[in-house]
Design an enzyme around this catalytic site. Structure first.
Site, PDB file in Angstrom:
ATOM      1  N   GLU A  91      48.726  50.603  17.050  1.00 50.32           N
ATOM      2  CA  GLU A  91      49.389  49.880  15.973  1.00 50.32           C
ATOM      3  C   GLU A  91      48.375  49.121  15.128  1.00 50.32           C
ATOM      4  OE1 GLU A  91      53.847  49.166  17.787  1.00 50.32           O
ATOM      5  OE2 GLU A  91      52.529  47.462  17.539  1.00 50.32           O
ATOM      6  N   CYS A 345      51.214  37.508  17.862  1.00 56.41           N
ATOM      7  CA  CYS A 345      50.027  37.543  18.706  1.00 56.41           C
ATOM      8  C   CYS A 345      50.353  37.813  20.166  1.00 56.41           C
ATOM      9  CB  CYS A 345      49.292  36.200  18.591  1.00 56.41           C
ATOM     10  SG  CYS A 345      47.842  36.088  19.637  1.00 56.41           S
TER      11      CYS A 345
END
Length: 372
Positions: A91, A345
């Site tokens: 990704e 994150c």
């Protein structure tokens, strides 16, 4: 037969030189591929005749393809799922900012819209950080320089990319040669990104940090510190055992002396683990002699099995106040983006069995904002 990407610059130049073809044609090929989606390498104009059979037999314009592009509700974040030639996926995340928002030093900010791309350097990761979903995948394989650059190619066809951060899947400095070559390509023609707008994040691979001032002297370095002492680091980051905190700090001192650049310190806030006021003082004493920016990162849950909790807003603010007020260390709190598409994150993980996205890449406050 597996083909190489034309963006595997070292391999392409070696093949050209062996065939007596000038390597100055290589960036021209990159420009054509970048601006002509779906092209064939036989379409590239004005190459020596010997170049075409070589290109067609050994290389492809792209060895990966964009499986999906998912936008967040506010359309500021786009998560790209990229399928690799070997069947694995990675990704990358596009983050859009408008620097005119907010103020700096009480004055209106200048600038305008810009986009940052968070890229992956490996499929999976060896580091096994307990707060990061990528670690649950284990390590699958390194990306080639071309596979890293192709993430920028895919993203550039969606929006103009100004900044690149190596904060996606993998430990960039564990794929050092490909990292260096990819950045050299990104900063050359036709991409022409400024090295100062590229940031490499690492858990602290000391021997590689020692090489950065020679190979990538003006690229930004971000260190995932996440704890003020070795014991806590080892508890939440098993790989830290190989990189003792004292030796890491010595390496960063040498790095800073050689580059004269600030170091960005990433610190994930884990409730009851590393977020107490005493930890802030420990961190302040550790960093007080450095020129750093500390980025406090809210923890994003990585599933029901997670043993960590997000620090309270009060604890985060107190932590920041200690670093700023007592130790005069510039400290920011990470602006999270893309949470509604699992783009925050530590949540990046790709389900390799089903080849579908189940995570996101590291998202941060625009790195240029931290340079001011």
């Amino acid at each position: 037969m597996a083909f190489r990407s034309v963006f595997d610059g070292g391999a392409l130049r070696t093949e050209f030189e062996s065939a007596g073809i000038s390597p100055h044609f290589v960036p021209l090929i990159w420009k054509y591929v970048l601006h002509n989606p779906g092209c064939d390498l036989s379409d590239v104009p004005s190459l020596p005749s010997a170049a075409y059979p070589l290109l067609i037999s050994k290389f492809r314009p792209l060895t990966s393809f964009l499986s999906s592009a998912l936008d967040s509700n506010d359309r500021l974040t786009t998560k790209l799922l990229i399928r690799l030639q070997n069947g694995n996926s990675v990704e990358a995340v596009i983050m859009r900012y408008d620097t005119r928002q907010g103020k700096y030093d009480g004055k209106p900010r200048s600038g305008g819209p810009r986009s940052t791309l968070c890229v992956s350097s490996q499929v999976g990761c060896k580091m096994g950080c307990k707060f990061c979903a990528t670690g649950t995948m284990g390590f699958k394989n390194n990306l080639s320089s071309g596979e890293i650059v192709e993430q920028l190619v895919h993203a550039s066809r969606i929006t103009h990319i100004r900044n690149v951060v190596f904060m996606g899947m993998g430990e960039p400095l564990n794929n050092y040669a490909a990292l260096v070559e990819a950045i050299q390509i990104m900063t050359g023609f036709p991409f022409q990104l400024s090295p100062k707008k590229i940031t490499v994040s690492t858990v602290g691979i000391i021997h590689a940090i020692n090489k950065l001032p020679i190979d990538l002297p003006t690229v930004n370095l971000a260190v995932s510190l996440h704890a003020p002492d070795q014991d806590i680091r080892c508890q939440i980051m098993p790989a830290a055992r190989a990189f003792p905190l004292g030796k890491l700090m010595d390496a960063l001192q040498t790095y800073q002396k050689n580059t004269q650049q600030k170091v960005f310190v990433e610190y994930i806030m884990l409730d009851g683990v590393n977020d107490h006021e005493q930890h802030a003082h420990q961190l302040g004493k550790l960093l007080v002699t450095f020129k750093v920016v500390v980025n406090l990162i809210p923890f994003n849950p990585i599933g029901n099995s997670s043993c960590f909790r997000t620090s309270s807003e009060e604890n985060v603010r107190t932590f920041q106040k200690v670093l700023r007020g007592v130790y005069n260390i510039r400290t920011t709190i990470r602006q999270e983006m893309g949470q509604d598409i699992s783009g925050a994150c530590g949540q990046l993980v790709v389900n390799l069995a089903e080849q579908r996205s189940a995570g996101g890449a590291s998202i941060l406050k625009d790195i240029e904002d931290l340079h001011i």
